[in-house]
Design an enzyme around this catalytic site. Structure first.
Site, PDB file in Angstrom:
ATOM      1  N   HIS A  34     -76.357 -36.024 -24.318  1.00 16.75           N
ATOM      2  CA  HIS A  34     -76.458 -36.826 -23.718  1.00 16.75           C
ATOM      3  C   HIS A  34     -74.924 -38.137 -24.266  1.00 16.75           C
ATOM      4  O   HIS A  34     -74.766 -39.271 -23.352  1.00 16.75           O
ATOM      5  CB  HIS A  34     -77.585 -37.560 -23.025  1.00 16.75           C
ATOM      6  CG  HIS A  34     -77.430 -38.790 -22.314  1.00 16.75           C
ATOM      7  ND1 HIS A  34     -77.320 -38.486 -21.210  1.00 16.75           N
ATOM      8  CD2 HIS A  34     -77.986 -39.967 -22.541  1.00 16.75           C
ATOM      9  CE1 HIS A  34     -77.306 -39.465 -20.547  1.00 16.75           C
ATOM     10  NE2 HIS A  34     -77.829 -40.379 -21.151  1.00 16.75           N
ATOM     11  N   HIS A  87     -79.060 -40.792 -14.076  1.00 20.12           N
ATOM     12  CA  HIS A  87     -80.279 -40.685 -14.183  1.00 20.12           C
ATOM     13  C   HIS A  87     -80.984 -39.022 -13.366  1.00 20.12           C
ATOM     14  O   HIS A  87     -81.490 -39.167 -12.595  1.00 20.12           O
ATOM     15  CB  HIS A  87     -81.362 -41.678 -13.815  1.00 20.12           C
ATOM     16  CG  HIS A  87     -81.224 -42.177 -14.992  1.00 20.12           C
ATOM     17  ND1 HIS A  87     -82.785 -43.314 -15.186  1.00 20.12           N
ATOM     18  CD2 HIS A  87     -81.137 -42.826 -16.341  1.00 20.12           C
ATOM     19  CE1 HIS A  87     -83.219 -43.407 -15.918  1.00 20.12           C
ATOM     20  NE2 HIS A  87     -81.614 -43.358 -16.849  1.00 20.12           N
TER      21      HIS A  87
END
Length: 737
Positions: A34, A87
């Site tokens: 990430h 998200h």
């Protein structure tokens, strides 16, 4: 998730010792997929990120792009910021808070560049609409976005919603934000000078969001909705609104030397990245951080992803003023340490009163030391040709009434898309248009900023490379249909588990496809986000390259997409009607999604840049009454979308182009060949002249005053009232209300 053995060995070699627990956790998060882009960074060099208009490119919290000078001479000192964020995992576990904090995060990325947020665009992807769990996620995500965006007063003006069975176990929530700044106000995330103070402003730190970066870097498990709940942040839009206004004061008074918002990996991520970008270090006392929960330890303070927080580099003489501004806006403020020319060092005073060094590592090694992955990739197979024959009326109603192509009014009516009084073209059109009045000259004409965002998973599932090229072209076409010339783009590259060769092959395809088309269009890709490991027990998501693209034009008006009650209707760019390629394939179409079968992907235009430039030029001509991109659902959906109570369309598809069967004619209506637009005009010859040598132009109908779509083909006819079409297209509202 824990620090891999191979990574731990690298850390031990660099530090000359075993890492402390806090260091191990910090490396685990900052070296996660990430944060470090370990599987994707080797591919991202394919993007062209440079251009005269690019002020700050990839690598900062958001890109900064100069707007064209209204005089037409180069670029001005008025800048926009452009960023996009995913998200995805949090929105599966907690759709409301996951989506809301996604909005909050991308807005803070905007603040950290010294910009004021002026527009949001969200691109959302869910499982099949007829699944109860998909609708639960859909409802929660939309509610989270609308609640947060409406509370902070930033309009949501554009975006997309898609439903596809492969998102059932892992929805995607991609949010883009546009901000406004200028050459004098701009801030970056590059620390400036040793001796400056690090100041934390915003909400108090709690234990929410711990390990969020590492959570986002692994597949979702069957029990993710319960077990991973602590990794999801909890947002407070009212505090974010105060932070927006406080940031504005700090920027106006030039109190900020550099800034970073607290997102992935919390304080540890933001502060270490900020000083690393300046080739510097930091001394941070973690116990100075204002906290909202008792007995927090050093690791929790360092890595919690509590929302609505900013890390600022401030000159020592400005600290008191920063504290006063924070107090004025009822925000917490902590002076947590100093910028240094040494290592990144964090200390913590425990219950015994002893101060312990919990982190002592080179900042650049924390941020850039993760090794890249060299993964095998498999080329996707060519789809077989299996085109079902479906009666035209049945096919039309299935495609026009599909949740993916149907009206999204239920979604965007929940968003305040006019707050800030800049929005001149509202959601539901091909692209939004917002007014940048700060660029107005003596003639009162300012720059209109067009915004388009989205992807099509059916396209990239069918053909990752060409599908991604089509996604970039469609977004550019959306802008050009409103008379805007594309300026810049950011992308959110979503994929499944990259350790699976077929998944990584598809991901490689979408990266190369986007890069090639954006280069062909001369649109620099100035930033973006990568989200991998979007995989679950139900399988990987389709490779999904969300693009958020902006373009500019003089003024704030644009041709509508709704039909006028008179004027000739032209279809521009359809090579089937020109007899060049015969009937285009149906691969990637909503027609196949509704009716089964498979096919190859349609051909793209040979000169997409010329098509987009010609469209942008002709769209604002006085004789043009309406323009509408032909994309998802093909020509059938585009025609249906143009019809309304006050104006209809009488359309007759030509009996040429080599179409000699019902099957080929059906393909003409439902193929999703990229690079096409409908233009309604009172001067069709002027449109033909504009596209000479660029794209074929075919006259297919005219406007009427009866509010009906009358469609004649060489084998049958269809007719629908505007009310009938509205009923077909209201499937989302009818189900959700």
């Amino acid at each position: 998730m824990s620090l891999a053995d191979s990574d731990r060995e690298l850390v031990v070699d660099e530090l000359g010792r075993d890492p402390t627990p806090a260091e191990a956790a910090l490396f685990e998060n900052l070296w996660s997929e990430h944060c470090a882009y370990r599987s994707s960074r080797p591919l991202l060099g394919a993007f062209d990120s440079e251009g005269e208009q690019v002020v700050v490119g990839p690598g900062d919290d958001a890109a900064v792009v100069a707007l064209p000078d209204p005089s037409g001479d180069g670029y001005s000192d008025t800048y926009i910021t452009l960023g996009v964020e995913s998200h995805n995992h949090p929105s599966y576990v907690d759709p409301f808070d996951g989506a809301a904090t996604g909005v909050g995060g991308i807005v803070r990325d905007t603040l950290s560049m010294g910009a004021y947020p002026i527009a949001l665009a969200d691109s959302l992807y869910f499982g099949e609409f007829d699944r109860e769990h998909s609708r639960y996620l859909f409802e929660g995500v939309v509610e989270g976005i609308s609640h947060y965006g409406n509370c902070i007063g930033v309009p949501t003006v554009a975006g997309s919603v898609d439903f596809h069975p492969d998102y059932e176990g892992n929805p995607l929530v991609n949010v883009a934000c546009v901000g406004l700044t200028d050459a004098d106000r701009m801030v970056t995330a590059v620390a400036q000078e040793p001796g400056n103070k690090l100041v934390l402003v915003g909400n108090a730190t709690g234990r929410d969001g711990l390990g969020g970066a590492s959570f986002a870097s692994e597949d979702l498990s069957e029990d993710a909705e319960t077990e991973d709940r602590p990794a999801v942040q909890v947002g407070d839009p009212y505090s974010e609104k105060l932070l927006i206004e406080a940031n504005e004061v700090l920027v106006e008074e030039k109190l900020v030397q550099s800034a970073r918002d607290l997102g992935a990996a919390g304080l540890g991520g933001a502060s270490s990245e900020l000083v690393a970008k300046g080739g510097l270090g930091a001394d941070i006392e973690l116990d100075r951080v204002h906290q909202r929960e008792p007995n927090m330890n050093a690791l929790e303070i360092l890595l919690a992803e509590s929302q609505e927080r900013m890390c600022y580099e401030v000159r020592p003489e400005d600290v008191e003023r920063v504290q006063a501004v924070a107090e004025r806006f009822d925000l917490g403020c902590s002076v947590i340490g100093d910028v240094t020319d040494g290592n990144y060092v964090c200390t913590f005073e425990g219950e015994d009163g002893e101060r312990e060094t919990v982190v002592d590592a080179p900042a650049e090694f924390l941020g850039d030391g993760a090794p890249m992955n060299d993964l095998p990739a498999e080329e996707p197979p060519e789809p077989e040709v299996d085109r079902p024959e479906v009666p035209l009326e049945e096919a039309f109603e299935a495609v026009v009434g599909s949740p993916t192509t149907a009206s999204k009014r239920w979604v965007y009516r929940q968003y305040d898309h006019e707050v800030g009084v800049r929005t001149s073209v509202l959601p539901g059109d091909d692209a939004a248009l917002v007014a940048i009045r700060e660029t107005e000259g003596d003639d009162g004409v300012g720059t209109g900023l067009a915004i388009s965002a989205g992807a099509d998973p059916l396209w990239t599932e069918c053909a990752p490379y060409d599908g991604a090229r089509a996604v970039a072209l469609e977004n550019a076409t959306n802008l050009a249909a409103k008379g805007a010339t594309p300026l810049a783009a950011v992308d959110c590259l979503n994929g499944g588990n990259p350790e699976k060769p077929d998944v990584y092959g598809g991901f490689t395809g979408i990266v190369d496809g986007l890069a090639d088309m954006c280069s062909a269009l001369s649109v620099p890709v100035v930033g973006g986000n990568v989200s991998l490991y979007n995989d679950s027990p139900s399988g990987p998501i389709p490779p999904t390259p969300t693009v958020a693209m902006v373009g500019t034009k003089a003024g704030y008006d644009a041709p509508p997409f709704a039909a006028a009650d008179e004027g000739e209707l032209l279809l521009v760019g359809d090579r089937s009607l020109a007899g060049e390629d015969g009937a285009q394939p149906l691969g990637g179409s909503e027609y196949l999604a509704r009716n089964g079968g498979s096919d190859t992907f349609p051909a793209l235009p040979t000169d997409p840049a010329a098509f987009v430039a010609s469209l942008a030029e002709v769209a604002d001509a006085e004789h043009v009454q309406a323009t509408h991109d032909v994309s998802h659902g093909g020509l059938a959906v585009a025609l249906a979308e143009m019809v309304h109570e006050d104006a209809g369309l009488r359309v007759a598809l030509p009996e040429h182009g080599g179409l000699d069967s019902q099957r080929e004619g059906t393909g003409l209506l439902f193929n999703e060949q990229p690079g096409r637009v409908l233009i309604q005009t009172t001067d069709p010859d002027a449109v033909r002249d504009a596209f000479v040598g660029v794209a074929p132009v075919a006259s297919i109908g005219e406007g009427t005053r009866d509010g009906r779509l009358e469609l004649t083909t060489f084998w049958t006819e269809l007719a629908y009232d505007a009310a009938d079409i509205a009923d077909l297209r209201s499937v989302i509202a009818d189900t959700m209300e």
